[in-house]
Design a protein around this motif. Structure first.
Motif, PDB file in Angstrom:
ATOM      1  N   ILE A 223      -7.349 -21.896  16.038  1.00  0.00           N
ATOM      2  CA  ILE A 223      -7.966 -20.990  17.093  1.00  0.00           C
ATOM      3  C   ILE A 223      -9.471 -20.780  16.384  1.00  0.00           C
ATOM      4  N   ALA A 224      -9.582 -20.728  14.978  1.00  0.00           N
ATOM      5  CA  ALA A 224     -11.233 -20.579  14.494  1.00  0.00           C
ATOM      6  C   ALA A 224     -11.892 -21.880  14.753  1.00  0.00           C
ATOM      7  N   ALA A 225     -11.293 -22.844  14.840  1.00  0.00           N
ATOM      8  CA  ALA A 225     -11.716 -24.022  15.253  1.00  0.00           C
ATOM      9  C   ALA A 225     -12.672 -24.199  16.806  1.00  0.00           C
ATOM     10  N   PHE A 226     -12.039 -23.533  17.568  1.00  0.00           N
ATOM     11  CA  PHE A 226     -12.646 -23.351  19.048  1.00  0.00           C
ATOM     12  C   PHE A 226     -14.032 -22.475  18.871  1.00  0.00           C
ATOM     13  N   ASN A 227     -14.049 -21.465  17.982  1.00  0.00           N
ATOM     14  CA  ASN A 227     -15.471 -20.723  17.691  1.00  0.00           C
ATOM     15  C   ASN A 227     -16.283 -21.832  17.278  1.00  0.00           C
ATOM     16  N   MET A 228     -15.830 -22.708  16.273  1.00  0.00           N
ATOM     17  CA  MET A 228     -16.837 -23.585  15.604  1.00  0.00           C
ATOM     18  C   MET A 228     -17.423 -24.746  16.697  1.00  0.00           C
ATOM     19  N   ILE A 229     -16.429 -25.161  17.691  1.00  0.00           N
ATOM     20  CA  ILE A 229     -16.933 -25.806  18.824  1.00  0.00           C
ATOM     21  C   ILE A 229     -18.057 -25.231  19.378  1.00  0.00           C
ATOM     22  N   GLY A 230     -17.717 -23.806  19.925  1.00  0.00           N
ATOM     23  CA  GLY A 230     -18.806 -23.242  20.833  1.00  0.00           C
ATOM     24  C   GLY A 230     -19.855 -23.083  19.932  1.00  0.00           C
ATOM     25  N   SER A 231     -20.068 -22.469  18.510  1.00  0.00           N
ATOM     26  CA  SER A 231     -21.352 -22.502  17.877  1.00  0.00           C
ATOM     27  C   SER A 231     -21.989 -23.637  17.727  1.00  0.00           C
ATOM     28  N   LEU A 232     -21.616 -24.957  17.479  1.00  0.00           N
ATOM     29  CA  LEU A 232     -22.137 -26.129  17.188  1.00  0.00           C
ATOM     30  C   LEU A 232     -22.362 -26.767  18.574  1.00  0.00           C
ATOM     31  N   SER A 233     -21.835 -26.279  19.562  1.00  0.00           N
ATOM     32  CA  SER A 233     -22.355 -26.921  20.935  1.00  0.00           C
ATOM     33  C   SER A 233     -23.602 -26.129  21.387  1.00  0.00           C
ATOM     34  N   MET A 234     -23.788 -25.032  20.886  1.00  0.00           N
ATOM     35  CA  MET A 234     -24.769 -23.974  21.177  1.00  0.00           C
ATOM     36  C   MET A 234     -26.027 -24.650  20.354  1.00  0.00           C
ATOM     37  N   LEU A 235     -25.713 -25.025  19.234  1.00  0.00           N
ATOM     38  CA  LEU A 235     -26.750 -25.242  17.993  1.00  0.00           C
ATOM     39  C   LEU A 235     -27.399 -26.533  18.520  1.00  0.00           C
ATOM     40  N   VAL A 236     -26.433 -27.522  19.143  1.00  0.00           N
ATOM     41  CA  VAL A 236     -26.988 -28.913  19.653  1.00  0.00           C
ATOM     42  C   VAL A 236     -27.947 -28.628  21.031  1.00  0.00           C
ATOM     43  N   ILE A 237     -27.443 -27.971  21.785  1.00  0.00           N
ATOM     44  CA  ILE A 237     -28.635 -27.219  22.841  1.00  0.00           C
ATOM     45  C   ILE A 237     -29.841 -26.841  22.271  1.00  0.00           C
ATOM     46  N   GLU A 238     -29.921 -25.952  21.342  1.00  0.00           N
ATOM     47  CA  GLU A 238     -31.015 -25.462  20.879  1.00  0.00           C
ATOM     48  C   GLU A 238     -31.898 -26.730  19.974  1.00  0.00           C
ATOM     49  N   LYS A 239     -31.324 -27.401  19.288  1.00  0.00           N
ATOM     50  CA  LYS A 239     -31.696 -28.412  18.453  1.00  0.00           C
ATOM     51  C   LYS A 239     -32.382 -29.538  19.201  1.00  0.00           C
ATOM     52  N   ARG A 240     -32.410 -29.767  20.646  1.00  0.00           N
ATOM     53  CA  ARG A 240     -32.698 -30.822  21.312  1.00  0.00           C
ATOM     54  C   ARG A 240     -33.984 -31.367  20.941  1.00  0.00           C
ATOM     55  N   LYS A 241     -34.926 -30.480  20.643  1.00  0.00           N
ATOM     56  CA  LYS A 241     -36.261 -31.030  20.226  1.00  0.00           C
ATOM     57  C   LYS A 241     -36.356 -31.848  18.775  1.00  0.00           C
ATOM     58  N   ASP A 242     -35.518 -30.895  17.963  1.00  0.00           N
ATOM     59  CA  ASP A 242     -35.352 -31.531  16.710  1.00  0.00           C
ATOM     60  C   ASP A 242     -34.699 -32.856  16.582  1.00  0.00           C
ATOM     61  N   ILE A 243     -33.649 -33.047  17.792  1.00  0.00           N
ATOM     62  CA  ILE A 243     -32.895 -34.246  17.657  1.00  0.00           C
ATOM     63  C   ILE A 243     -34.124 -35.306  18.085  1.00  0.00           C
ATOM     64  N   SER A 244     -34.608 -34.988  19.262  1.00  0.00           N
ATOM     65  CA  SER A 244     -35.633 -36.251  19.753  1.00  0.00           C
ATOM     66  C   SER A 244     -36.644 -36.470  18.720  1.00  0.00           C
ATOM     67  N   ILE A 245     -37.236 -35.622  17.832  1.00  0.00           N
ATOM     68  CA  ILE A 245     -38.012 -35.989  16.984  1.00  0.00           C
ATOM     69  C   ILE A 245     -37.511 -36.856  16.061  1.00  0.00           C
TER      70      ILE A 245
END
Length: 405
Positions: free
Chosen positions: A284-306
């Motif tokens: 169950i805790a893993a579902f929170n991790m999925i949500g947190s990391l998914s939001m982090l990926v969206i926020e770090k789009r610019k870093d990923i492109s760089i």
């Protein structure tokens, strides 16, 4: 470099505060789950250790019994060879048989266990006597030490009673159905009562082996079993192999585990079942991790492109976000282990959580911490952490390609 990026992403302030909140909720959930697993597994270890200690008070390290039939015959020469076998510390001859016991108007069926004078070096029943004393008597007056529940069932006061207990056992070769011809009888003077476990407390009476041989008409050297105490540090399985090679066919040699195999199997099954159930908290805790990391990926789009523009491959992006998930899982596991250890130590020292009702054995839940439980929980958290991080990490690689195209 992977861990530097992952650590910076975890600790840095995010543009959306919800990402930080969800990340720490994930950490808290993993901490609660891992701490609960450690505590519960430690309680199971405590009960397992308690049960094993109780059974080891009654069952020997190794037991030699007949492969078929009810008795075995060991000559003096064979007993000397057994005593000289490496790993054997002591042995005791034992004769067991069901009997009818009568004290006044009370009657019951019990198991009489005749033992010799070396029995206290093989088993720890003497240390479990709670009333009276451990005394099996001699040819002048045979005595019996019984389970405390059997004492209550017969209405005996082992500390004050001077009235003997009547004993009736079937004759070996009774050719008549008349009670006076089909049964042998004798009497025992109550000497003490032991408290080990209900299975023993309610049906066993320990007495002198000569009394049992006389009742059952057994010759010297014939017995129900030979109970053996292993030397300190001796391997019971290796000792079993040596005894089997020495005695040959016709004898069954069992270690303490094999004498109680069903009990130990049940305890292990229960422990694994609880481990699986409690692991769902971590899932169950893993579902929170999925949500947190998914939001982090969206926020770090610019870093990923760089990073992509600088030549970073998809594998590097994948490892960064997998490491991010492992950091969340690792912090949660560390906090959980700390909580679990603290609770276990407090329970060991102060018995905070008590057992309901009265007990001769323990008043609070027993707790034993096992290093292998920490390894098991750590592996479980790593597997769950990697599994939960995999989807957001794969999405991060796709984001990189999309932005770069």
């Amino acid at each position: 470099m992977v861990w530097q990026f992952a650590s910076r992403y975890f600790w840095a302030k995010k543009s959306t505060n919800a990402i930080n909140i969800i990340a720490w909720v994930s950490v808290a959930a993993i901490a609660v789950g891992s701490g609960a697993l450690i505590v519960i597994l430690s309680v199971f270890n405590g009960f397992e250790g308690l049960v094993k200690s109780l059974y080891s008070s009654f069952y020997p390290s190794v037991k030699v019994s007949p492969a078929s039939g009810k008795t075995i015959v060991l000559s003096a020469a064979q007993l000397q060879q057994i005593a000289a076998t490496p790993g054997v510390a002591h042995y005791s001859e034992v004769v067991e048989e069901k009997a009818v016991l009568r004290f006044g108007e009370e009657k019951t069926i019990a198991v009489l266990k005749g033992v010799d004078t070396h029995y206290n070096e093989v088993a720890g029943v003497k240390n479990k006597v709670v009333r009276g004393r451990f005394d099996i008597g001699d040819e002048n007056a045979y005595r019996g030490v019984m389970g405390i529940e059997l004492e209550a069932a017969l209405g005996i006061d082992v500390e004050r009673s001077l009235v003997p207990l009547d004993v009736y056992v079937p004759r070996r070769a009774a050719g008549s159905l008349l009670p006076n011809e089909a049964l042998n009888s004798g009497y025992l003077f109550p000497a003490g009562a032991f408290a080990i476990q209900q299975e023993f407390n309610s049906k066993y009476v320990i007495t002198h082996i000569d009394f049992m041989r006389r009742l059952l008409e057994l010759p010297e050297g014939e017995m129900s079993a030979l109970e053996i105490a292993a030397a300190p540090g001796a391997n019971e399985i290796a000792l079993k192999g040596r005894l089997e090679a020495l005695l040959g066919k016709g004898f069954k040699v069992q270690t303490r585990y094999e004498q109680n195999q069903a009990l130990y199997a049940i305890m292990q099954t229960e422990k694994w079942a609880v481990y699986v159930i409690m692991s769902f908290i971590l899932v169950i805790a893993a579902f929170n991790m999925i949500g947190s990391l998914s939001m982090l990926v969206i926020e770090k789009r610019k870093d990923i492109s760089i990073l992509k523009a600088m030549g970073a491959r998809n594998g590097l992006i994948l490892r960064i976000f997998l490491a991010e998930g492992l950091i969340i899982a690792g912090i949660g596991a560390g906090l959980g282990f700390g909580i679990g250890i603290l609770v276990c130590v407090l329970q060991q020292q102060f018995g905070l959580i008590r057992l309901e009702g009265s007990s001769f054995l323990v008043d609070a839940y027993p707790v034993i911490m096992n290093p292998m439980d920490f390894v098991l929980v750590s592996v479980t958290i790593i597997v769950i952490g990697v599994a939960a991080s995999w989807y957001p990490a794969k999405q991060a690689t796709k984001e990189a390609l999309a932005v770069g195209s």
